[in-house]
Write a protein that holds these residues in place. Structure first.
Motif, PDB file in Angstrom:
ATOM      1  N   PHE A  93       0.931  -1.463   0.088  1.00 11.69           N
ATOM      2  CA  PHE A  93       0.023   0.088   0.016  1.00 11.69           C
ATOM      3  C   PHE A  93       0.827   1.304   0.085  1.00 11.69           C
ATOM      4  O   PHE A  93       1.795   1.304   0.954  1.00 11.69           O
ATOM      5  N   SER A  94       0.699   2.167  -1.042  1.00  6.71           N
ATOM      6  CA  SER A  94       1.687   3.224  -1.044  1.00  6.71           C
ATOM      7  C   SER A  94       0.656   4.754  -1.014  1.00  6.71           C
ATOM      8  O   SER A  94      -0.688   4.597  -1.565  1.00  6.71           O
ATOM      9  N   CYS A  95       1.243   5.539  -0.333  1.00  8.04           N
ATOM     10  CA  CYS A  95       0.428   6.915  -0.290  1.00  8.04           C
ATOM     11  C   CYS A  95       1.376   7.989  -0.413  1.00  8.04           C
ATOM     12  O   CYS A  95       2.531   8.124   0.074  1.00  8.04           O
ATOM     13  N   THR A  96       0.940   9.292  -0.977  1.00  2.00           N
ATOM     14  CA  THR A  96       1.660  10.333  -1.017  1.00  2.00           C
ATOM     15  C   THR A  96       1.577  10.965   0.494  1.00  2.00           C
ATOM     16  O   THR A  96       0.553  10.610   1.472  1.00  2.00           O
ATOM     17  N   VAL A  97       2.233  12.054   0.768  1.00  2.00           N
ATOM     18  CA  VAL A  97       2.074  12.756   2.028  1.00  2.00           C
ATOM     19  C   VAL A  97       1.902  14.253   1.693  1.00  2.00           C
ATOM     20  O   VAL A  97       3.005  15.064   1.658  1.00  2.00           O
ATOM     21  N   PRO A  98       0.849  14.772   1.758  1.00  3.40           N
ATOM     22  CA  PRO A  98       0.417  16.202   1.123  1.00  3.40           C
ATOM     23  C   PRO A  98       0.854  17.012   2.506  1.00  3.40           C
ATOM     24  O   PRO A  98       0.679  16.885   3.455  1.00  3.40           O
ATOM     25  N   LEU A  99       1.537  18.429   2.051  1.00  2.00           N
ATOM     26  CA  LEU A  99       2.153  19.153   3.038  1.00  2.00           C
ATOM     27  C   LEU A  99       0.916  19.778   4.179  1.00  2.00           C
ATOM     28  O   LEU A  99       1.365  19.515   5.427  1.00  2.00           O
ATOM     29  N   PRO A 100      -0.121  19.799   3.965  1.00  2.32           N
ATOM     30  CA  PRO A 100      -1.102  20.306   4.954  1.00  2.32           C
ATOM     31  C   PRO A 100      -1.353  19.070   5.942  1.00  2.32           C
ATOM     32  O   PRO A 100      -1.629  19.465   7.223  1.00  2.32           O
ATOM     33  N   LEU A 101      -1.144  17.723   5.504  1.00  2.48           N
ATOM     34  CA  LEU A 101      -1.218  16.756   6.538  1.00  2.48           C
ATOM     35  C   LEU A 101       0.033  16.718   7.411  1.00  2.48           C
ATOM     36  O   LEU A 101      -0.360  16.207   8.362  1.00  2.48           O
ATOM     37  N   LEU A 102       1.034  16.899   6.811  1.00  2.00           N
ATOM     38  CA  LEU A 102       2.340  16.906   7.406  1.00  2.00           C
ATOM     39  C   LEU A 102       2.436  17.975   8.617  1.00  2.00           C
ATOM     40  O   LEU A 102       2.724  17.806   9.747  1.00  2.00           O
ATOM     41  N   TRP A 103       1.587  19.207   8.482  1.00  2.00           N
ATOM     42  CA  TRP A 103       1.356  20.199   9.720  1.00  2.00           C
ATOM     43  C   TRP A 103       0.801  19.753  10.584  1.00  2.00           C
ATOM     44  O   TRP A 103       1.136  20.295  11.711  1.00  2.00           O
ATOM     45  N   LEU A 104      -0.075  18.916  10.422  1.00  2.00           N
ATOM     46  CA  LEU A 104      -0.869  18.216  11.731  1.00  2.00           C
ATOM     47  C   LEU A 104       0.059  17.511  12.589  1.00  2.00           C
ATOM     48  O   LEU A 104      -0.201  17.333  13.790  1.00  2.00           O
ATOM     49  N   TYR A 105       1.018  16.936  12.054  1.00  2.00           N
ATOM     50  CA  TYR A 105       2.063  16.050  12.954  1.00  2.00           C
ATOM     51  C   TYR A 105       3.332  16.676  13.050  1.00  2.00           C
ATOM     52  O   TYR A 105       3.873  16.118  14.046  1.00  2.00           O
ATOM     53  N   VAL A 106       3.883  17.392  12.508  1.00  2.00           N
ATOM     54  CA  VAL A 106       5.177  17.780  12.528  1.00  2.00           C
ATOM     55  C   VAL A 106       5.505  18.725  13.748  1.00  2.00           C
ATOM     56  O   VAL A 106       4.597  19.906  14.159  1.00  2.00           O
ATOM     57  N   ASP A 107       6.451  18.338  14.473  1.00  2.00           N
ATOM     58  CA  ASP A 107       6.613  19.307  15.580  1.00  2.00           C
ATOM     59  C   ASP A 107       7.840  20.162  15.243  1.00  2.00           C
ATOM     60  O   ASP A 107       9.076  19.784  15.056  1.00  2.00           O
ATOM     61  N   GLU A 108       7.594  21.513  15.111  1.00  2.00           N
ATOM     62  CA  GLU A 108       8.543  22.393  14.785  1.00  2.00           C
ATOM     63  C   GLU A 108       9.755  22.693  15.447  1.00  2.00           C
ATOM     64  O   GLU A 108      10.824  23.079  15.176  1.00  2.00           O
ATOM     65  N   LYS A 109       9.567  22.227  16.945  1.00  2.00           N
ATOM     66  CA  LYS A 109      10.897  22.350  17.858  1.00  2.00           C
ATOM     67  C   LYS A 109      11.822  21.256  17.537  1.00  2.00           C
ATOM     68  O   LYS A 109      12.893  21.149  18.240  1.00  2.00           O
ATOM     69  N   VAL A 110      11.616  20.279  16.816  1.00  2.00           N
ATOM     70  CA  VAL A 110      12.709  19.128  16.469  1.00  2.00           C
ATOM     71  C   VAL A 110      13.863  19.705  15.814  1.00  2.00           C
ATOM     72  O   VAL A 110      13.653  20.459  14.661  1.00  2.00           O
ATOM     73  N   GLU A 111      15.008  19.279  16.503  1.00  2.00           N
ATOM     74  CA  GLU A 111      16.362  19.834  15.718  1.00  2.00           C
ATOM     75  C   GLU A 111      17.024  18.561  14.949  1.00  2.00           C
ATOM     76  O   GLU A 111      17.447  18.705  13.963  1.00  2.00           O
ATOM     77  N   ALA A 112      16.904  17.300  15.572  1.00  2.00           N
ATOM     78  CA  ALA A 112      17.257  16.194  14.822  1.00  2.00           C
ATOM     79  C   ALA A 112      16.350  15.878  13.916  1.00  2.00           C
ATOM     80  O   ALA A 112      15.402  15.391  13.803  1.00  2.00           O
ATOM     81  N   VAL A 113      17.059  15.826  12.238  1.00  2.00           N
ATOM     82  CA  VAL A 113      16.283  15.464  11.344  1.00  2.00           C
ATOM     83  C   VAL A 113      16.765  14.093  10.626  1.00  2.00           C
ATOM     84  O   VAL A 113      17.900  14.019  10.437  1.00  2.00           O
ATOM     85  N   VAL A 114      15.945  13.226  10.352  1.00  2.00           N
ATOM     86  CA  VAL A 114      16.473  12.002   9.777  1.00  2.00           C
ATOM     87  C   VAL A 114      16.845  12.345   8.228  1.00  2.00           C
ATOM     88  O   VAL A 114      16.006  13.126   7.626  1.00  2.00           O
ATOM     89  N   LYS A 115      17.878  12.002   7.996  1.00  2.00           N
ATOM     90  CA  LYS A 115      18.662  12.197   6.559  1.00  2.00           C
ATOM     91  C   LYS A 115      18.500  11.355   5.324  1.00  2.00           C
ATOM     92  O   LYS A 115      18.957  11.699   4.335  1.00  2.00           O
ATOM     93  N   HIS A 116      17.685  10.354   5.427  1.00  2.00           N
ATOM     94  CA  HIS A 116      17.718   9.247   4.478  1.00  2.00           C
ATOM     95  C   HIS A 116      16.196   8.639   4.580  1.00  2.00           C
ATOM     96  O   HIS A 116      15.373   8.525   5.443  1.00  2.00           O
ATOM     97  N   SER A 117      15.883   7.681   3.537  1.00  2.00           N
ATOM     98  CA  SER A 117      14.748   6.990   3.470  1.00  2.00           C
ATOM     99  C   SER A 117      14.881   6.021   4.665  1.00  2.00           C
ATOM    100  O   SER A 117      15.951   5.407   5.127  1.00  2.00           O
ATOM    101  N   THR A 118      13.706   5.514   5.292  1.00  2.00           N
ATOM    102  CA  THR A 118      13.551   5.028   6.824  1.00  2.00           C
ATOM    103  C   THR A 118      12.687   4.005   6.659  1.00  2.00           C
ATOM    104  O   THR A 118      11.569   3.915   6.285  1.00  2.00           O
TER     105      THR A 118
END
Length: 279
Positions: A93-118
């Motif tokens: 099952f594959s799906c895209t991740v539109p930006l508005p949906l990411l806004w609901l989940y992203v914590d802007e305070k996070v500093e450590a960002v994963v740099k690769h496919s996971t």
């Protein structure tokens, strides 16, 4: 070199169902009956949940072996090599991740960002739900995002997806999609992307945490590993096809990223084919 992954389609697949919104596909359930190999440019952030079968994914710096229940997150702009293993029915099952949906989940305070496919593991209850014929793709979609968020590095992963979605690095990836084997210098990449070398370095460091040329060598190593597994090219031809101008440099780079030399991998693959009858 790399084929653009559009509308959730890749060579050899059987589309079971595709979901649309405003005329555009946003999720799909796809299947493969047997071995299939693809080298892909990913223009949109993709979440891929494996529901049956196995495959290997190479993103340059990491190789992931995926089984049922694994989620694979691929940031927008990635160059990915995919190897669906033989003698298995594969479904995902594959799906895209539109930006508005990411806004609901992203914590802007996070500093450590994963740099690769996971790669992440889905809770067992989600596998049971997805096996039901009436499962809603919306329910599965939000369940997957919640699973990501609850993982130990969940916020950092979502931050990575967000950063890839809003970044301006796509022109770099689009250049490498077609010119990975030809590019030999930082100046060539910068010129093809219509930016200065300083700007290119800053963007790549901010997004991937590495220099542009290191990123190029990682992608070439991934492509070489992919060709070793999926073609009958000689080691020398694999090196040149992947963009290495010197075979000894190819051997050193390959061992650095995959822990063994090309010849050692070739011998492993030969041993597997002798035992099972397939590579």
């Amino acid at each position: 070199m790399f084929t653009t992954y559009e509308n959730f389609t890749a060579g050899g697949q059987q589309s079971i169902h595709t979901w649309f919104h405003a005329g555009n596909p946003w999720a799909a359930l796809n299947a493969f009956h047997g071995k299939a190999n693809h080298s892909l440019y990913i223009p949109q952030t993709i979440i891929n949940l494996i529901t049956s079968g196995q495959k290997n994914m190479y993103d340059g710096s990491h190789m992931a072996h995926l089984c049922p229940g694994d989620i694979y997150l691929i940031p927008q702009g990635s160059l990915i090599c995919s190897e669906i293993l033989p003698q298995t029915y594969f479904e995902s099952f594959s799906c895209t991740v539109p930006l508005p949906l990411l806004w609901l989940y992203v914590d802007e305070k996070v500093e450590a960002v994963v740099k690769h496919s996971t790669k992440l593991q889905v809770p067992q209850q989600w596998m049971e739900w997805l096996a039901l014929p009436h499962i809603s793709p919306i329910t599965a979609y939000h369940g997957i995002l919640q699973t990501i968020q609850q993982a130990p590095s969940g916020n950092a992963i979502l931050q990575m997806l967000y950063k890839a979605t809003v970044s301006e690095h796509r022109s770099v990836e689009e250049v490498l999609q077609y010119q990975l084997a030809q590019i030999q210098s930082l100046d060539e990449i910068a010129a093809a992307c219509y930016m200065s070398t300083a700007s290119l370095k800053r963007k790549m460091q901010a997004i991937y945490g590495k220099s542009p040329m290191k990123y190029v060598w990682e992608k070439r190593a991934a492509l070489a590993c992919f060709l070793m597994r999926t073609s009958e090219l000689s080691i020398r031809d694999v090196a040149f096809t992947s963009g290495f101008q010197d075979v000894s440099h190819f051997h050193r780079t390959f061992k650095k990223y995959f822990g063994r030399t090309p010849m050692q991998l070739k011998n492993e693959l030969y041993s597997q084919s002798f035992t099972t009858g397939v590579l």
